[in-house]
Design an enzyme around this catalytic site. Structure first.
Site, mmCIF file in Angstrom:
data_model
loop_
_atom_site.group_PDB
_atom_site.id
_atom_site.type_symbol
_atom_site.label_atom_id
_atom_site.label_comp_id
_atom_site.label_asym_id
_atom_site.label_seq_id
_atom_site.Cartn_x
_atom_site.Cartn_y
_atom_site.Cartn_z
ATOM 1 N N HIS A 74 0.867 -1.269 0.069
ATOM 2 C CA HIS A 74 0.028 -0.056 0.105
ATOM 3 C C HIS A 74 0.861 1.287 -0.114
ATOM 4 O O HIS A 74 0.139 2.362 -0.178
ATOM 5 C CB HIS A 74 -0.981 0.131 1.227
HETATM 6 C C1 UD1 Z 1 -2.075 6.009 5.305
HETATM 7 C C2 UD1 Z 1 -0.718 6.536 5.969
HETATM 8 C C3 UD1 Z 1 0.274 5.612 5.941
HETATM 9 C C4 UD1 Z 1 -0.411 4.343 6.629
HETATM 10 C C5 UD1 Z 1 -1.735 3.942 6.096
HETATM 11 C C6 UD1 Z 1 -2.300 2.918 6.830
HETATM 12 C C7 UD1 Z 1 -0.199 9.246 5.554
HETATM 13 C C8 UD1 Z 1 0.663 9.758 4.933
HETATM 14 N N1 UD1 Z 1 -0.159 7.708 5.128
HETATM 15 O O1 UD1 Z 1 -1.599 5.783 3.971
HETATM 16 O O2 UD1 Z 1 1.392 6.096 6.804
HETATM 17 O O3 UD1 Z 1 0.430 3.228 6.563
HETATM 18 O O4 UD1 Z 1 -2.755 4.845 5.892
HETATM 19 O O5 UD1 Z 1 -2.915 1.894 5.928
HETATM 20 O O6 UD1 Z 1 -0.959 9.431 6.512
HETATM 21 N N2 UD1 Z 1 -8.948 4.957 0.401
HETATM 22 C C9 UD1 Z 1 -10.118 4.445 0.100
HETATM 23 N N3 UD1 Z 1 -10.691 4.295 1.487
HETATM 24 C C10 UD1 Z 1 -10.261 4.525 2.588
HETATM 25 C C11 UD1 Z 1 -9.184 5.313 2.695
HETATM 26 C C12 UD1 Z 1 -8.323 5.385 1.819
HETATM 27 O O7 UD1 Z 1 -10.315 4.066 -0.928
HETATM 28 O O8 UD1 Z 1 -11.194 4.089 3.541
HETATM 29 C C13 UD1 Z 1 -7.904 5.278 -0.823
HETATM 30 C C14 UD1 Z 1 -8.363 6.628 -1.505
HETATM 31 O O9 UD1 Z 1 -7.954 6.500 -2.941
HETATM 32 C C15 UD1 Z 1 -6.941 7.358 -0.914
HETATM 33 C C16 UD1 Z 1 -5.717 6.308 -1.032
HETATM 34 O O10 UD1 Z 1 -6.466 5.220 -0.540
HETATM 35 O O11 UD1 Z 1 -6.558 8.420 -2.066
HETATM 36 C C17 UD1 Z 1 -4.741 6.717 0.046
HETATM 37 O O12 UD1 Z 1 -5.262 6.989 1.331
HETATM 38 P P1 UD1 Z 1 -4.299 7.708 2.449
HETATM 39 O O13 UD1 Z 1 -5.267 7.873 3.622
HETATM 40 O O14 UD1 Z 1 -4.087 8.899 2.042
HETATM 41 O O15 UD1 Z 1 -3.100 6.919 2.404
HETATM 42 P P2 UD1 Z 1 -2.838 5.475 2.871
HETATM 43 O O16 UD1 Z 1 -2.398 4.799 1.654
HETATM 44 O O17 UD1 Z 1 -4.251 4.972 3.370
HETATM 45 N N1 UDP Z 2 -4.153 -5.112 8.602
HETATM 46 C C1 UDP Z 2 -5.495 -5.626 8.639
HETATM 47 N N2 UDP Z 2 -6.186 -6.092 7.503
HETATM 48 C C2 UDP Z 2 -5.497 -5.924 6.335
HETATM 49 C C3 UDP Z 2 -4.377 -5.330 6.205
HETATM 50 C C4 UDP Z 2 -3.484 -5.052 7.333
HETATM 51 O O1 UDP Z 2 -6.034 -5.738 9.835
HETATM 52 O O2 UDP Z 2 -6.145 -6.012 5.424
HETATM 53 C C5 UDP Z 2 -3.503 -4.740 9.835
HETATM 54 C C6 UDP Z 2 -2.183 -5.470 10.038
HETATM 55 O O3 UDP Z 2 -2.181 -6.708 10.656
HETATM 56 C C7 UDP Z 2 -1.483 -4.315 10.828
HETATM 57 C C8 UDP Z 2 -2.008 -2.948 10.444
HETATM 58 O O4 UDP Z 2 -3.390 -3.294 9.692
HETATM 59 O O5 UDP Z 2 -1.743 -4.467 12.372
HETATM 60 C C9 UDP Z 2 -1.215 -2.491 9.434
HETATM 61 O O6 UDP Z 2 -1.797 -1.413 8.728
HETATM 62 P P1 UDP Z 2 -1.145 -0.972 7.421
HETATM 63 O O7 UDP Z 2 -0.338 -1.810 6.457
HETATM 64 O O8 UDP Z 2 -2.349 -0.223 6.550
HETATM 65 O O9 UDP Z 2 -0.213 0.413 7.965
HETATM 66 P P2 UDP Z 2 1.214 0.468 8.253
HETATM 67 O O10 UDP Z 2 1.367 -0.288 9.425
HETATM 68 O O11 UDP Z 2 2.175 0.405 7.003
HETATM 69 O O12 UDP Z 2 1.327 1.992 8.829
#
Ligand code: UD1
Ligand code: UDP
Length: 355
Positions: free
Chosen positions: A194
């Site tokens: 992601h």
């Molecule tokens: C964010 C965090 C990242 C974390 C991740 C956990 C920042 C800079 N990044 O990244 O550090 O590892 O969350 O998962 O804060 N989207 C959906 N549905 C949702 C949320 C997001 O479709 O409920 C899609 C949208 O297209 C959005 C994209 O995902 O633009 C990215 O979402 P965003 O919250 O900006 O970043 P993450 O990749 O989720």
């Molecule tokens: N996780 C989850 N379902 C998923 C993917 C991840 O419950 O489909 C959990 C995972 O076990 C961990 C957390 O979400 O506890 C990690 O989140 P993510 O990878 O989105 O963010 P990051 O740790 O990179 O910030």
């Protein structure tokens, strides 16, 4: 009143043990959800599964650029925090929601605790790095997951407020695990993908698809919506869907995720949380970003870093992947405490009169 500020999937998972520990000690608390994650399978499901009340304020900031998310969250947080006037704010991890919370709390002069303080990658182009640095410097007390994080805090002159508590995700893992996945019958390769670094260009995504093609074994991949959207935008969706040994599924809840981790012989990921959890669950980890995370796990050979754009790196990673087998409980590394991080955090908050 203690206010927790969260907004992203991993933050709900980190919040649960601390919320429950504060509740056990009868503190008044409230959750503000920024709304950065809003899909039910990235948000609601974690509240339901981990027993955290849904009765919080949701600021509904939604998606956008880093500045848009941070700015919208700041505006909403300022209004709510002025109303609530809490004695302490608790921030989690390194997302844009965390940064917004740290900035608003500092301007309102509200004491702040940072869960997962001291983590550094020293890569300025990693979008979370600036969030970590600013949050740590503005926070009053840092709860560190491992010794490496304490050392990083010390290097920046933050040693006096940095405390080794162990990792709160280990608390959640121990409280929630036990069951193996009903959905898969044999040892699998579990994959998550992601990060911005791995979704921002078509070339990078193509290189990860090539890596997937060369991995041997059945791969199950709960795919983040960001990755799904980017694959479709780059015209790569059909390509990835044609890989026979890859099963792409919707993001799963925490209970299903930990069940899958406990059926995995290998975890392939770019997630900070999942790469660390691999050691809790007994599956070695191929980490798909060139960032220095979880130093001890990398040094001990538990985490192997792969650059999917470099043939030499892929060859080495494929050997690592082939050799990876499930590791028995007694042989798993133990760098992240004893599963009682939340209790240690509340002890510290009491000792230093933050609550
Ligand atoms: C964010 C965090 C990242 C974390 C991740 C956990 C920042 C800079 N990044 O990244 O550090 O590892 O969350 O998962 O804060 N989207 C959906 N549905 C949702 C949320 C997001 O479709 O409920 C899609 C949208 O297209 C959005 C994209 O995902 O633009 C990215 O979402 P965003 O919250 O900006 O970043 P993450 O990749 O989720
Ligand atoms: N996780 C989850 N379902 C998923 C993917 C991840 O419950 O489909 C959990 C995972 O076990 C961990 C957390 O979400 O506890 C990690 O989140 P993510 O990878 O989105 O963010 P990051 O740790 O990179 O910030």
């Amino acid at each position: 009143m203690i206010v927790h500020i969260v907004g992203n999937r991993p933050q709900f998972i980190k919040l649960a043990p601390l919320y429950h520990e504060l509740q056990r000690r009868n503190y008044e608390q409230c959750i503000i959800h920024s709304g950065q994650h809003y899909d039910a399978n990235l948000s609601d499901i974690f509240f339901e599964e981990l027993g955290i009340p849904q009765s919080h304020t949701n600021l509904q900031v939604g998606s956008g650029s880093h500045a848009e998310i941070t700015a919208r969250a700041m505006l909403g947080l300022e209004t709510e925090l002025i109303k609530l006037a809490p004695q302490l704010i608790i921030l989690y991890g390194d997302t844009d929601t965390t940064l917004a919370g740290a900035l608003v709390a500092a301007k309102l002069n509200i004491p702040t605790a940072h869960v997962e303080g001291g983590i550094r990658t020293y890569h300025k182009d990693n979008p979370e790095e600036s969030n970590r640095v600013v949050t740590d410097h503005l926070s009053d007390i840092l709860f560190c997951s491992d010794k490496a994080s304490v050392e990083c805090a010390q290097k920046e002159g933050l040693g006096e407020k940095a405390f080794l508590t162990g990792d709160i995700m280990y608390d959640t893992f121990l409280l929630s695990t036990g069951k193996e996945s009903q959905k898969v019958q044999e040892d699998i390769i579990l994959m998550t993908w992601h990060r911005q670094e791995n979704t921002a260009s078509k070339e990078r995504m193509e290189s990860i698809i090539r890596l997937i093609r060369r991995l041997e074994g059945n791969i199950v991949c709960p795919l983040h919506p960001r990755t799904q959207k980017c694959l479709k935008n780059y015209g790569l969706w059909e390509d990835i869907m044609s890989i026979k040994h890859l099963e792409i599924i919707e993001p799963v809840g925490y209970l299903e995720m930990t069940a899958l981790m406990q059926r995995a012989r290998l975890i392939v990921t770019d997630s900070g949380g999942v790469s660390k959890e691999s050691s809790f669950a007994g599956a070695k980890c191929l980490f798909m970003v060139d960032l220095d995370v979880w130093d001890d796990l990398v040094k001990s050979g538990w985490i192997w870093k792969v650059n999917p754009e470099c043939e030499g790196s892929i060859e080495a990673a494929l050997s690592f992947a082939k050799a990876a087998e499930r590791v028995a409980k007694e042989d798993r590394p133990q760098y992240y405490g004893d599963g009682h991080a939340a209790a240690k955090m509340v002890d510290l908050l009491e000792k230093y009169s933050y609550v």
